[in-house]
Design an enzyme around this catalytic site. Sequence first.
Site, mmCIF file in Angstrom:
data_model
loop_
_atom_site.group_PDB
_atom_site.id
_atom_site.type_symbol
_atom_site.label_atom_id
_atom_site.label_comp_id
_atom_site.label_asym_id
_atom_site.label_seq_id
_atom_site.Cartn_x
_atom_site.Cartn_y
_atom_site.Cartn_z
ATOM 1 N N ARG A 165 21.391 -4.898 2.842
ATOM 2 C CA ARG A 165 21.440 -4.142 4.105
ATOM 3 C C ARG A 165 22.736 -4.390 4.866
ATOM 4 O O ARG A 165 23.225 -3.498 5.554
ATOM 5 C CB ARG A 165 20.233 -4.501 4.966
ATOM 6 C CG ARG A 165 18.993 -3.868 4.389
ATOM 7 C CD ARG A 165 17.766 -4.189 5.177
ATOM 8 N NE ARG A 165 16.685 -3.315 4.754
ATOM 9 C CZ ARG A 165 15.407 -3.598 4.877
ATOM 10 N NH1 ARG A 165 15.030 -4.738 5.417
ATOM 11 N NH2 ARG A 165 14.496 -2.746 4.477
ATOM 12 N N GLY B 13 9.396 2.926 4.992
ATOM 13 C CA GLY B 13 8.570 3.743 5.892
ATOM 14 C C GLY B 13 9.275 5.012 6.329
ATOM 15 O O GLY B 13 8.680 6.091 6.379
ATOM 16 N N LYS C 296 -3.244 3.361 -2.878
ATOM 17 C CA LYS C 296 -4.315 4.208 -2.329
ATOM 18 C C LYS C 296 -3.905 5.661 -2.123
ATOM 19 O O LYS C 296 -2.804 5.947 -1.663
ATOM 20 C CB LYS C 296 -4.767 3.641 -0.975
ATOM 21 C CG LYS C 296 -5.546 2.347 -1.115
ATOM 22 C CD LYS C 296 -5.868 1.755 0.223
ATOM 23 C CE LYS C 296 -6.999 2.484 0.909
ATOM 24 N NZ LYS C 296 -7.290 1.939 2.256
ATOM 25 N N GLY D 111 9.774 1.119 -0.675
ATOM 26 C CA GLY D 111 10.024 -0.289 -0.971
ATOM 27 C C GLY D 111 9.660 -0.751 -2.367
ATOM 28 O O GLY D 111 10.495 -1.320 -3.077
HETATM 29 P P1 AMP Z 1 1.833 1.015 -2.428
HETATM 30 O O1 AMP Z 1 2.218 -0.015 -1.420
HETATM 31 O O2 AMP Z 1 0.720 1.904 -2.028
HETATM 32 O O3 AMP Z 1 3.042 1.765 -2.978
HETATM 33 O O4 AMP Z 1 1.215 0.193 -3.641
HETATM 34 C C1 AMP Z 1 1.985 -0.664 -4.406
HETATM 35 C C2 AMP Z 1 1.064 -1.643 -5.076
HETATM 36 O O5 AMP Z 1 0.122 -0.939 -5.860
HETATM 37 C C3 AMP Z 1 1.795 -2.576 -5.987
HETATM 38 O O6 AMP Z 1 1.731 -3.875 -5.457
HETATM 39 C C4 AMP Z 1 1.041 -2.478 -7.302
HETATM 40 O O7 AMP Z 1 0.776 -3.733 -7.857
HETATM 41 C C5 AMP Z 1 -0.257 -1.803 -6.909
HETATM 42 N N1 AMP Z 1 -0.842 -1.070 -8.022
HETATM 43 C C6 AMP Z 1 -0.227 -0.192 -8.823
HETATM 44 N N2 AMP Z 1 -1.063 0.241 -9.777
HETATM 45 C C7 AMP Z 1 -2.243 -0.370 -9.571
HETATM 46 C C8 AMP Z 1 -3.512 -0.343 -10.259
HETATM 47 N N3 AMP Z 1 -3.681 0.420 -11.323
HETATM 48 N N4 AMP Z 1 -4.507 -1.088 -9.766
HETATM 49 C C9 AMP Z 1 -4.300 -1.862 -8.679
HETATM 50 N N5 AMP Z 1 -3.150 -1.933 -8.001
HETATM 51 C C10 AMP Z 1 -2.118 -1.214 -8.454
#
Ligand code: AMP
Length: 401
Positions: A36, A379, A203, A356
């Site tokens: 950064r 974000g 999610k 990120g």
């Molecule tokens: P996000 O912050 O929503 O982009 O989620 C990122 C996180 O999702 C990472 O830490 C991954 O380890 C987790 N992730 C990715 N695929 C899976 C999965 N199949 N089951 C559980 N967690 C996951």
Amino acid sequence: MKQTIRDFDFKGRTALVRCDFNVPLDAEGNITDDTRIVGALPTIQYLVSHGARVILMSHLGRPKGEPKKEFSLAPVAADLAKKLGRHVWFQSVETVLGDEVRAHAASLAPGDVMLLENTRFRKEEDDKDKEVQAPFARQLAALADVFVNDAFGTAHRHHASTAGVADYIPAVMGFLIEKELKYLGEALENPKRPLVAILGGAKVSDKILIIENLIKKVDALLIGGGMAYTFLKSEGYEIGRSLLDADGLGLAQKLLADAKAGGVEFLLPVDVKAAAAFDNDAPSGICKISEIPADMQGLDIGPETARLFAEKIAGAGTVLWNGPMGVFEMPNFADGTIAVAKAMAESGAVTLIGGGDSAAAAAQFGFAGRMSHVSTGGGASLEFIEGKALPGVEALDDKPV
Ligand code: AMP
């Protein structure tokens, strides 16, 4: 169109520059990743070489409105001085501003650089109420003739130092924000087609707005990561103990229907790597999505899915990626994420990483340098992809028509 630093004559003027110096520090206060700071240099060097007096400001971490030594910008001042090859005046004042700081700001000569203490030492900085932010914003603005916002990472927040100051003095964007908006803006509004978006992460509910907005813009949407299982479940597949966002099921169905209606290709995994537990060393194996065992959980996309995704990426004009394809932090479930990053690096497409986790994955596996652009603002880039206005950009002055 918003004004940039090229639109302002800085000679003999004092510029107040909002940077994103929110760098990771170890327990001894050493900067562990200076990306950064490096990213902020072009704007600072431009201002110095154009005869501006330069006052820099930034937040660091979340001191929650309390001055705390571990959140001081002192290590940044030292590192910045080294990188610029010039003195960077810094005084750690609990109030950020003080008589000595103001006096020094008033005594700067053209080309001089100073850095203010962490703006989040003042609780007005990020108060939800703009009226509460206003007096601090006014005090900051009083130091300078012009505001330069170059902190893309906080551009999605209306804080005293990111947007509030623009109420009182002319306001333009620096090179870093300009670059972010150019790449993300062109990808969404005027992309080289086909435009392929790859989404992953945990999610569905977190990414609904992004998916809704992307369906209006992309030619193909590739879904991996934890959120793929909610889509698969909504299509009638048994997903065993894979991550399920039960609240997102109805939405997943609606999004699939929207994509179909809009003629957007919507690719879900056709195979996965499933494990007996959320553990790198748990017994695991590849299975088709129609054969996920009831006691297993999918932790990565499978090789056939990775191949299909790579094929789509290879044929794309623009690729936008957000969110890992699996639990890439565990080496046994990183292959899908690596395959996507590799396919992007090897494609002739304009390749963008927003957010990120995917940026971290691309860096970790050595592909970051081969992307057209890796967004510095998690974000902020997500909100931009959602189609939301960014307050730190909205607040800037428009170009004259
Ligand atoms: P996000 O912050 O929503 O982009 O989620 C990122 C996180 O999702 C990472 O830490 C991954 O380890 C987790 N992730 C990715 N695929 C899976 C999965 N199949 N089951 C559980 N967690 C996951």
